[in-house]
Design a protein around this motif. Structure first.
Motif, PDB file in Angstrom:
ATOM      1  N   VAL A 114      -0.653   9.590  -4.562  1.00 22.87           N
ATOM      2  CA  VAL A 114       0.310   8.505  -4.674  1.00 22.87           C
ATOM      3  C   VAL A 114       0.523   8.213  -6.150  1.00 22.87           C
ATOM      4  O   VAL A 114      -0.428   8.033  -6.900  1.00 22.87           O
ATOM      5  CB  VAL A 114      -0.209   7.247  -3.950  1.00 22.87           C
ATOM      6  N   GLY A 115       1.777   8.152  -6.562  1.00 24.82           N
ATOM      7  CA  GLY A 115       2.093   7.912  -7.955  1.00 24.82           C
ATOM      8  C   GLY A 115       2.323   6.447  -8.250  1.00 24.82           C
ATOM      9  O   GLY A 115       2.424   5.597  -7.349  1.00 24.82           O
ATOM     10  N   LEU A 116       2.437   6.154  -9.529  1.00 23.39           N
ATOM     11  CA  LEU A 116       2.657   4.780  -9.971  1.00 23.39           C
ATOM     12  C   LEU A 116       3.974   4.232  -9.432  1.00 23.39           C
ATOM     13  O   LEU A 116       4.063   3.070  -9.040  1.00 23.39           O
ATOM     14  CB  LEU A 116       2.650   4.724 -11.504  1.00 23.39           C
ATOM     15  N   ARG A 117       4.984   5.073  -9.362  1.00 30.48           N
ATOM     16  CA  ARG A 117       6.292   4.625  -8.869  1.00 30.48           C
ATOM     17  C   ARG A 117       6.205   4.134  -7.429  1.00 30.48           C
ATOM     18  O   ARG A 117       6.747   3.081  -7.079  1.00 30.48           O
ATOM     19  CB  ARG A 117       7.295   5.772  -8.971  1.00 30.48           C
ATOM     20  N   GLN A 118       5.498   4.880  -6.580  1.00 27.87           N
ATOM     21  CA  GLN A 118       5.364   4.480  -5.179  1.00 27.87           C
ATOM     22  C   GLN A 118       4.577   3.178  -5.052  1.00 27.87           C
ATOM     23  O   GLN A 118       4.908   2.321  -4.229  1.00 27.87           O
ATOM     24  CB  GLN A 118       4.674   5.578  -4.354  1.00 27.87           C
ATOM     25  N   VAL A 119       3.548   3.036  -5.863  1.00 26.24           N
ATOM     26  CA  VAL A 119       2.749   1.810  -5.822  1.00 26.24           C
ATOM     27  C   VAL A 119       3.592   0.613  -6.237  1.00 26.24           C
ATOM     28  O   VAL A 119       3.562  -0.441  -5.593  1.00 26.24           O
ATOM     29  CB  VAL A 119       1.496   1.947  -6.725  1.00 26.24           C
ATOM     30  N   LEU A 120       4.370   0.762  -7.306  1.00 25.20           N
ATOM     31  CA  LEU A 120       5.208  -0.347  -7.774  1.00 25.20           C
ATOM     32  C   LEU A 120       6.308  -0.686  -6.772  1.00 25.20           C
ATOM     33  O   LEU A 120       6.630  -1.866  -6.569  1.00 25.20           O
ATOM     34  CB  LEU A 120       5.808  -0.011  -9.137  1.00 25.20           C
ATOM     35  N   LEU A 121       6.885   0.326  -6.131  1.00 24.57           N
ATOM     36  CA  LEU A 121       7.910   0.064  -5.113  1.00 24.57           C
ATOM     37  C   LEU A 121       7.324  -0.690  -3.921  1.00 24.57           C
ATOM     38  O   LEU A 121       7.935  -1.646  -3.417  1.00 24.57           O
ATOM     39  CB  LEU A 121       8.541   1.370  -4.647  1.00 24.57           C
ATOM     40  N   ALA A 176       4.588  -2.573  -3.946  1.00 23.97           N
ATOM     41  CA  ALA A 176       4.220  -3.920  -4.398  1.00 23.97           C
ATOM     42  C   ALA A 176       5.451  -4.815  -4.478  1.00 23.97           C
ATOM     43  O   ALA A 176       5.413  -5.979  -4.060  1.00 23.97           O
ATOM     44  CB  ALA A 176       3.527  -3.846  -5.753  1.00 23.97           C
ATOM     45  N   GLY A 177       6.547  -4.281  -4.994  1.00 20.70           N
ATOM     46  CA  GLY A 177       7.789  -5.062  -5.061  1.00 20.70           C
ATOM     47  C   GLY A 177       8.308  -5.431  -3.683  1.00 20.70           C
ATOM     48  O   GLY A 177       8.793  -6.550  -3.457  1.00 20.70           O
ATOM     49  N   ALA A 178       8.199  -4.502  -2.739  1.00 17.17           N
ATOM     50  CA  ALA A 178       8.640  -4.785  -1.372  1.00 17.17           C
ATOM     51  C   ALA A 178       7.787  -5.872  -0.732  1.00 17.17           C
ATOM     52  O   ALA A 178       8.301  -6.759  -0.042  1.00 17.17           O
ATOM     53  CB  ALA A 178       8.592  -3.511  -0.533  1.00 17.17           C
ATOM     54  N   VAL A 179       6.481  -5.830  -0.962  1.00 17.63           N
ATOM     55  CA  VAL A 179       5.582  -6.845  -0.402  1.00 17.63           C
ATOM     56  C   VAL A 179       5.883  -8.216  -1.005  1.00 17.63           C
ATOM     57  O   VAL A 179       5.951  -9.221  -0.284  1.00 17.63           O
ATOM     58  CB  VAL A 179       4.106  -6.442  -0.608  1.00 17.63           C
ATOM     59  N   VAL A 180       6.085  -8.271  -2.319  1.00 16.36           N
ATOM     60  CA  VAL A 180       6.418  -9.547  -2.979  1.00 16.36           C
ATOM     61  C   VAL A 180       7.737 -10.084  -2.435  1.00 16.36           C
ATOM     62  O   VAL A 180       7.864 -11.276  -2.127  1.00 16.36           O
ATOM     63  CB  VAL A 180       6.464  -9.371  -4.509  1.00 16.36           C
TER      64      VAL A 180
END
Length: 71
Positions: free
Chosen positions: A9-16, A18-22
């Motif tokens: 899992v890359g940083l981009r997927q993690v940030l996406l 996290a943004g969706a959860v927020v």
């Protein structure tokens, strides 16, 4: 050293994610604020939120257990 394979899992997927959860949490907060006072009382003064958190945690754990092992 960690190898980057097909399951990494890359940083981009993690940030996406996290943004969706927020965004989801903020949307639910806005939706709750639009409820009548009686319904807000049900949400905030009953074990409803605890039941939702326990159910969500159980769902995540069941999905992790049933996930096929990585090879």
């Amino acid at each position: 050293m960690v190898e980057r394979g097909a399951g990494a899992v890359g940083l981009r997927q993690v940030l996406l994610l996290a943004g969706a959860v927020v965004g989801l949490v903020l949307g639910l907060a806005v939706a709750t604020s639009l409820l009548p006072a009686a319904a807000q009382g049900l949400v905030f003064h009953s074990p409803l939120l605890i039941l939702i958190l326990v159910g969500g945690t159980a769902l995540v754990l069941v999905r992790l257990v049933r996930r096929p092992p990585d090879r």
